[in-house]
Design an enzyme around this catalytic site. Structure first.
Site: not given
Ligand code: IPE
Ligand code: IPE
Ligand code: MG
Length: 249
Positions: A28, A45, A139
């Protein structure tokens, strides 16, 4: 006798044998990062993608097993159409450009959330990324897309009601495990650690069921500024927590 209180020191190193298995992140603060620089929110963004690159690389190098990244919530459709469109394009662009590097790092991509709302290129690119990285054993990078905890639980309840009507499950015998196994995260362990950047201290409809006993870590750092060192700081903090799960240590 001196009272010894264990506190995280900057020079204290991470115990590589006690890493969180699954780290969830609410990425965020992109908009505020841009606003501080008098740039359009979309620039935040764009910069946020750089933070994703770095954190995925750091997590991979540390041999973290799994990460769930909150990329787009069921409520984020409320934003102006141009911002939503920008986020969709950014996702497509990221998956296209990054897939080779993710394969090199042996990252395996999965998603949670209701993908039925995505069509065309967005849907194709997501499915392609999942397929292309399916056999990687590094991962596990789980991306939450059109994800909402309430939406997920509503879908589980609908499914269970349907199975009950069809006689496949007995209402009286529905267990926590019957719910867990119908969640989008059915095959995944619950997060050990949740990181939220940008100073907000809320869950925003993320993983409502799964976070029941997760350690929560909030930092004022905005997501586009979040670097490997911040990630490691969160893990150090986690390693100083005492998890009791309602029992006694
Ligand atoms: C997080 O940053 C990215 C998404 C929700 C897609 P925000 O866009 O929420 O940034 P702020 O909270 O407005 O600063
Ligand atoms: C949560 O952030 C969703 C994502 C990071 C994708 P928001 O910015 O949407 O949450 P609120 O509105 O501050 O609660
Ligand atoms: Mg926000």
């Amino acid at each position: 006798m001196a009272i010894f209180k264990k506190k995280s020191r900057p020079d204290e190193s991470i115990d590589m044998k006690r890493l969180p298995h699954h780290i969830a992140i609410i990425m965020d603060g992109n908009g505020r990062w841009a606003e501080q620089r008098h740039l359009p929110r979309t620039a935040g963004h764009q910069q946020g993608v750089e933070a994703i690159r770095e954190i995925v690389k750091t997590a991979s190098e540390m041999n973290i097993e799994m990460m769930t990244l909150y990329a787009f919530s069921t409520e984020n459709w409320k934003r102006p159409e141009n911002e939503v469109q920008f986020l969709m394009n950014l996702l497509v662009d990221y998956l296209r450009k990054e897939i080779e590097e993710l394969n090199r790092q042996k990252v395996c991509i999965s998603t949670i959330g209701d993908l039925s709302r995505f069509h065309g290129t967005v849907r194709d690119e997501i499915e392609m990324a999942i397929a292309k990285t399916a056999s990687n054993n590094g991962l596990k990078m789980n991306i939450a897309l059109n994800y909402g905890g309430r939406n997920e639980l509503t879908r589980v309840i609908k499914q269970l009601m349907k199975e009950a009507v069809e006689g496949q499950v007995q209402t009286e015998s529905i267990s926590e495990d019957d719910i867990r196994s119908r969640l989008d995260t059915a095959a995944m362990p619950d997060p050990d650690l949740l990181i939220r950047t940008s100073g907000e201290q809320r869950i925003s409809n993320f993983l409502l069921w799964q976070l029941a006993y997760t350690e929560l870590y909030f930092t004022d750092t905005l997501w586009p500024d979040f670097r490997g060192e911040h990630f490691k700081e969160a893990i150090k903090d986690y390693q100083n927590r005492k998890r009791r799960f309602g029992g006694l240590t």
